[in-house]
Motif scaffolding. Structure first.
Motif, short mmCIF file in Angstrom:
data_model
loop_
_atom_site.label_atom_id
_atom_site.label_comp_id
_atom_site.label_asym_id
_atom_site.label_seq_id
_atom_site.Cartn_x
_atom_site.Cartn_y
_atom_site.Cartn_z
N TYR A 57 0.83 -1.21 0.00
CA TYR A 57 0.00 0.00 0.00
C TYR A 57 0.86 1.26 0.00
O TYR A 57 0.50 2.26 -0.63
N SER A 61 0.95 4.46 -2.64
CA SER A 61 0.84 5.85 -2.19
C SER A 61 2.03 6.68 -2.68
O SER A 61 1.86 7.85 -3.05
N TRP A 147 2.09 9.96 6.21
CA TRP A 147 2.38 11.05 5.30
C TRP A 147 2.10 12.41 5.95
O TRP A 147 2.92 13.33 5.85
#
Length: 338
Positions: A57, A61, A147
Motif C-alpha cells: 500500500y 501511495s 504522510w
C-alpha cells in the motif's frame, strides 16, 4: 555546495546554482516522469497473487505522490504565473514543492522500514486476526497518518523553514536534499548481507554449482540437490541462510551491486529520486528473508499464509519435490520458480 546541519534533520543539504531555471525545470520534469515510468514498470512486473501488506500500500501511495508532483510541475510550467484560491504560483514554486517532497521522502525511510517490520511480525505470529476489509482500512489510515505526520514535521521544522525562506530570497538557487536515512539503511543491509554470505559462503557456492535449469508445469525452474534428511520444517539456520541468500541474490544481484557502487563512490542522489518503488521492493524482500530466518524453526513450508514476496518466490524454493521427468534422481530436490 553548502551543507545544512540540524539536530532534527537526517539528511544532507546541497546547493546547486543555475542561471537557467527554465532548463532546470524541464530537467526536473523529465526526471520525475522517468521515475513514474519506472514505478509503473515495477508495479506491472510484480507478482499479482501476493497478500495485502503495508509495503504494498505504501508503494502505491508513493507512486500517487510522485504523480501529483509531476502534475503540479506540469501545470506551473505551462501557465508560469497564475493565481489559484488567492495564491500566486510562479516557476519558483516548482523548486519549492520539490524541496518539500525531498525533505518528506528523506524522513520516511526509517518509519516505513520500522512499520513494515512490525507488520510482518504481526502477520507471521498471527497475533492479529483482522478481516480483509479491516486490514485494508488499517493500512490506508496508517499510511495517511504517516504522510501527514512527516509532512507536518517538515513544514514545522525551523531549520527547514529557514532554508526554504533563504531560497525564496535567492530564487535562482534551487537546493536538493540527500537522505542520511537512506544511506545508513542501505549500508546496514549491505553489511548484513555481506556477513551472511561470509558465514555461509561454502554452502552458497555448493548450491550455485549444483543448480540446473529445466521446465516443469510450463514454467522455467532452477533445481538443486535437497538433502534426504530434510523435512518440511527447517532445522538448520545456516543451511536455511544459504538458500535465502541464493534466492535473494538470484533476483536482486544487479540492485545489490548498484547499492555497493553508490555506497563506495558516495554518490549523492536527491531524496525525491532515491525514494522509489524498486528500492522499497528491495527492502521488502530483505525484510521477508529476515523474518523467515529468525523464525526458521517455526516455518511450515506448506503453510500458504507465509509472507509472499512480489518478486522472489521464497516458498517454492524450499518445498521438497520429486520430478519424474528429470531422469534417475537419488535424492529429492527443491524447486525455485524463476
Amino acid at each position: 555546495m553548502t551543507a545544512l546541519s540540524s539536530e532534527n534533520c537526517s539528511f544532507q543539504y546541497q546547493l546547486n546554482q543555475t542561471n537557467q531555471p527554465l532548463d532546470v525545470n524541464c530537467l526536473l520534469f523529465l526526471i520525475i516522469l522517468g521515475k513514474i515510468l519506472l514505478n509503473i514498470f515495477t508495479l506491472g512486473m510484480r507478482r499479482k497473487n501476493t497478500y495485502q501488506n503495508f509495503m504494498e500500500y505504501f508503494c502505491i501511495s508513493l507512486g500517487f505522490v510522485d504523480l501529483l508532483l509531476l502534475v503540479n510541475i506540469s501545470i506551473i510550467s505551462y501557465f508560469r504565473d497564475f493565481v489559484l484560491l488567492g495564491i500566486r504560483f510562479t516557476k519558483y514554486h516548482i523548486c519549492l514543492f520539490t524541496q518539500i517532497i525531498s525533505f518528506t521522502y528523506g524522513l520516511l525511510h526509517y518509519p516505513v522500514f520500522l512499520i513494515a517490520c512490525i507488520d510482518y511480525y504481526l502477520n507471521f505470529s498471527k497475533t492479529t486476526k483482522l478481516s480483509f476489509k479491516c486490514q485494508k482500512l488499517f493500512y490506508f489510515f496508517t499510511i495517511i497518518l504517516l504522510w501527514i505526520s512527516v509532512l507536518a514535521y517538515v513544514l514545522g521544522d525551523p531549520a527547514i523553514y529557514q532554508s526554504l525562506k533563504a531560497q525564496n530570497i535567492h530564487s535562482y538557487q534551487c537546493p536538493f536534499y540527500v537522505s542520511i536515512q537512506s544511506y545508513w539503511l542501505s549500508f546496514s543491509m549491505m553489511m548484513i548481507l555481506f556477513v551472511a554470505f561470509i558465514i555461509s559462503w561454502s554452502e552458497v557456492i555448493t548450491l550455485v554449482q549444483a543448480i540446473r535449469i529445466t521446465s516443469y508445469m510450463n514454467e522455467t525452474i532452477l533445481y538443486f540437490p535437497f538433502s534426504s534428511q530434510s523435512s518440511y520444517m527447517v532445522n538448520s539456520k545456516k543451511t536455511f541462510l544459504s538458500k535465502l541468500i541464493v534466492c535473494f541474490l538470484g533476483t536482486w544481484l544487479p540492485f545489490v551491486l548498484l547499492q555497493l557502487i553508490i555506497l563506495l563512490l558516495k554518490v549523492q542522489i536527491p531524496a525525491y529520486i532515491e525514494m522509489n518503488i524498486p528500492w522499497l521492493y528491495f527492502v521488502n524482500s530483505f525484510l521477508i528473508a529476515t523474518v523467515y530466518w529468525f523464525n526458521c524453526h517455526k516455518l511450515n513450508l506448506r503453510d500458504i499464509e507465509l509472507p509472499v514476496d512480489p518478486f522472489v518466490n521464497w516458498k517454492c524454493c524450499f518445498i521438497p519435490f520429486i520430478i519424474p521427468n528429470l531422469g534417475q534422481i537419488e535424492k529429492p530436490i527443491s524447486i525455485l520458480v524463476c
